[in-house]
Design a protein around this motif. Structure first.
Motif, PDB file in Angstrom:
ATOM      1  N   ALA A 154      25.050  20.213  18.132  1.00 12.70           N
ATOM      2  CA  ALA A 154      24.546  19.151  17.935  1.00 12.70           C
ATOM      3  C   ALA A 154      22.926  19.357  17.828  1.00 12.70           C
ATOM      4  CB  ALA A 154      24.580  17.897  18.979  1.00 12.70           C
ATOM      5  N   PRO A 155      22.102  18.878  17.124  1.00 11.60           N
ATOM      6  CA  PRO A 155      20.685  18.853  17.318  1.00 11.60           C
ATOM      7  C   PRO A 155      20.052  18.446  18.496  1.00 11.60           C
ATOM      8  CG  PRO A 155      21.341  17.515  15.177  1.00 11.60           C
ATOM      9  CD  PRO A 155      22.486  17.603  16.158  1.00 11.60           C
ATOM     10  N   SER A 156      19.011  19.452  18.837  1.00 10.94           N
ATOM     11  CA  SER A 156      18.317  19.102  19.964  1.00 10.94           C
ATOM     12  C   SER A 156      17.092  18.352  19.624  1.00 10.94           C
ATOM     13  CB  SER A 156      17.952  20.466  20.702  1.00 10.94           C
ATOM     14  OG  SER A 156      16.916  20.210  21.655  1.00 10.94           O
ATOM     15  N   SER A 157      16.671  17.442  20.723  1.00  6.00           N
ATOM     16  CA  SER A 157      15.361  16.720  20.284  1.00  6.00           C
ATOM     17  C   SER A 157      14.214  17.249  20.943  1.00  6.00           C
ATOM     18  CB  SER A 157      15.483  15.293  20.912  1.00  6.00           C
ATOM     19  OG  SER A 157      15.799  15.555  22.271  1.00  6.00           O
ATOM     20  N   THR A 158      14.300  18.443  21.505  1.00  9.36           N
ATOM     21  CA  THR A 158      13.312  19.424  22.208  1.00  9.36           C
ATOM     22  C   THR A 158      12.302  19.517  21.290  1.00  9.36           C
ATOM     23  OG1 THR A 158      14.655  19.776  24.147  1.00  9.36           O
ATOM     24  CG2 THR A 158      12.567  20.875  23.893  1.00  9.36           C
ATOM     25  N   PRO A 159      11.101  19.468  21.165  1.00  9.79           N
ATOM     26  CA  PRO A 159      10.053  20.272  20.274  1.00  9.79           C
ATOM     27  C   PRO A 159      10.246  21.674  20.313  1.00  9.79           C
ATOM     28  CG  PRO A 159       9.076  18.296  21.520  1.00  9.79           C
ATOM     29  CD  PRO A 159      10.269  18.324  22.199  1.00  9.79           C
ATOM     30  N   THR A 160      10.291  22.208  19.342  1.00  5.17           N
ATOM     31  CA  THR A 160      10.531  23.914  19.261  1.00  5.17           C
ATOM     32  C   THR A 160       9.314  24.248  18.313  1.00  5.17           C
ATOM     33  OG1 THR A 160      13.002  23.188  19.651  1.00  5.17           O
ATOM     34  CG2 THR A 160      12.284  25.579  18.795  1.00  5.17           C
ATOM     35  N   GLY A 161       9.019  25.448  18.852  1.00  5.31           N
ATOM     36  CA  GLY A 161       7.957  26.261  18.050  1.00  5.31           C
ATOM     37  C   GLY A 161       8.674  27.672  17.658  1.00  5.31           C
ATOM     38  N   LEU A 162       8.588  28.191  16.595  1.00  4.47           N
ATOM     39  CA  LEU A 162       8.783  29.533  16.306  1.00  4.47           C
ATOM     40  C   LEU A 162       7.673  30.183  15.588  1.00  4.47           C
ATOM     41  CD1 LEU A 162      12.161  30.639  15.113  1.00  4.47           C
ATOM     42  CD2 LEU A 162      10.343  31.482  13.669  1.00  4.47           C
ATOM     43  N   ALA A 163       7.685  31.305  16.200  1.00  4.82           N
ATOM     44  CA  ALA A 163       6.416  32.567  15.580  1.00  4.82           C
ATOM     45  C   ALA A 163       7.198  33.750  15.119  1.00  4.82           C
ATOM     46  CB  ALA A 163       5.519  32.883  16.599  1.00  4.82           C
ATOM     47  N   PHE A 164       6.917  33.863  13.736  1.00  8.81           N
ATOM     48  CA  PHE A 164       7.758  34.811  12.824  1.00  8.81           C
ATOM     49  C   PHE A 164       6.689  36.194  12.881  1.00  8.81           C
ATOM     50  CE2 PHE A 164       8.354  36.822   8.898  1.00  8.81           C
ATOM     51  CZ  PHE A 164       9.229  37.878   9.272  1.00  8.81           C
ATOM     52  N   PHE A 165       6.779  37.351  13.566  1.00  5.87           N
ATOM     53  CA  PHE A 165       6.142  38.489  13.386  1.00  5.87           C
ATOM     54  C   PHE A 165       6.741  39.176  12.172  1.00  5.87           C
ATOM     55  CE2 PHE A 165       5.454  36.635  17.274  1.00  5.87           C
ATOM     56  CZ  PHE A 165       3.933  36.611  17.590  1.00  5.87           C
ATOM     57  N   PRO A 166       6.197  39.694  11.251  1.00  3.08           N
ATOM     58  CA  PRO A 166       6.719  40.417  10.159  1.00  3.08           C
ATOM     59  C   PRO A 166       7.427  41.781  10.428  1.00  3.08           C
ATOM     60  CG  PRO A 166       4.310  40.530   9.878  1.00  3.08           C
ATOM     61  CD  PRO A 166       4.584  39.624  11.324  1.00  3.08           C
ATOM     62  N   ALA A 167       7.049  42.455  11.826  1.00  5.69           N
ATOM     63  CA  ALA A 167       7.684  43.657  11.641  1.00  5.69           C
ATOM     64  C   ALA A 167       8.652  43.462  12.802  1.00  5.69           C
ATOM     65  CB  ALA A 167       6.632  45.014  12.274  1.00  5.69           C
ATOM     66  N   ASP A 168       9.277  42.592  12.913  1.00  5.89           N
ATOM     67  CA  ASP A 168      10.206  41.925  14.164  1.00  5.89           C
ATOM     68  C   ASP A 168      11.752  42.593  13.510  1.00  5.89           C
ATOM     69  OD1 ASP A 168      11.654  41.298  16.335  1.00  5.89           O
ATOM     70  OD2 ASP A 168      11.114  39.077  16.203  1.00  5.89           O
ATOM     71  N   THR A 169      12.642  42.792  14.224  1.00  6.05           N
ATOM     72  CA  THR A 169      13.925  43.182  13.902  1.00  6.05           C
ATOM     73  C   THR A 169      14.926  42.049  13.471  1.00  6.05           C
ATOM     74  OG1 THR A 169      14.709  42.875  16.228  1.00  6.05           O
ATOM     75  CG2 THR A 169      13.845  44.998  15.672  1.00  6.05           C
ATOM     76  N   SER A 170      14.428  40.750  13.421  1.00  7.58           N
ATOM     77  CA  SER A 170      15.097  39.796  12.717  1.00  7.58           C
ATOM     78  C   SER A 170      14.207  38.731  11.864  1.00  7.58           C
ATOM     79  CB  SER A 170      15.898  38.709  13.936  1.00  7.58           C
ATOM     80  OG  SER A 170      15.109  38.286  14.691  1.00  7.58           O
ATOM     81  N   ARG A 174       0.607  40.027  11.462  1.00  5.65           N
ATOM     82  CA  ARG A 174       1.073  41.269  11.704  1.00  5.65           C
ATOM     83  C   ARG A 174       1.685  41.100  13.258  1.00  5.65           C
ATOM     84  NH1 ARG A 174      -4.038  40.398  12.848  1.00  5.65           N
ATOM     85  NH2 ARG A 174      -5.012  40.858  14.952  1.00  5.65           N
ATOM     86  N   GLY A 175       2.460  42.289  13.741  1.00  6.55           N
ATOM     87  CA  GLY A 175       3.178  42.061  14.962  1.00  6.55           C
ATOM     88  C   GLY A 175       4.730  42.361  14.725  1.00  6.55           C
ATOM     89  N   GLY A 176       5.345  42.773  15.809  1.00  7.94           N
ATOM     90  CA  GLY A 176       6.969  42.786  15.844  1.00  7.94           C
ATOM     91  C   GLY A 176       7.694  42.337  16.967  1.00  7.94           C
ATOM     92  N   HIS A 177       8.694  42.982  17.216  1.00 10.92           N
ATOM     93  CA  HIS A 177       9.655  42.635  18.247  1.00 10.92           C
ATOM     94  C   HIS A 177       9.014  42.425  19.656  1.00 10.92           C
ATOM     95  CE1 HIS A 177      13.504  41.675  19.657  1.00 10.92           C
ATOM     96  NE2 HIS A 177      13.487  42.522  20.617  1.00 10.92           N
TER      97      HIS A 177
END
Length: 103
Positions: free
Chosen positions: A41-57, A78-81
């Motif tokens: 079920a969806p969460s109502s908690t505000p969520t942030g996501l930062a994507f770093f281009p050299a990350d593994t996912s 820039r940045g990674g895991h």
């Protein structure tokens, strides 16, 4: 080192991980079979996501939005895991922006 990591993956996940890093579907299925809950079920908690281009996912926004209240999504240059070690200033700026926007 890579062989050692593959060995650890195999011990933790059994045969669902192949030698190229694994298949997400198989990992999720194995986790469910072992009793780990996946959000349904969806969460109502505000969520942030930062994507770093050299990350593994690579996050997929439309999938993340199915069960999370995404209010802050950042694709950083820039940045990674390990962003706290690699690009600390970018990480902290992003966290501060998220916090300001959630207040």
């Amino acid at each position: 080192m890579a062989d050692e990591l593959r060995g650890i993956q195999s011990q933790l996940l059994g045969d669902v991980v192949d030698h190229d890093g694994g298949h997400l579907f198989g990992v999720v299925q194995a986790a469910r079979a072992r009793g780990f809950a996946c959000a349904t079920a969806p969460s109502s908690t505000p969520t942030g996501l930062a994507f770093f281009p050299a990350d593994t996912s690579v996050p997929v926004r439309h999938l993340a939005e199915r069960t999370n209240n995404i209010v802050h999504w950042t694709e950083l240059p820039r940045g990674g895991h390990f962003p706290g070690l690699e690009t600390l200033a970018l990480l902290l700026t992003n966290l501060q922006t998220f916090r300001r926007n959630v207040r």
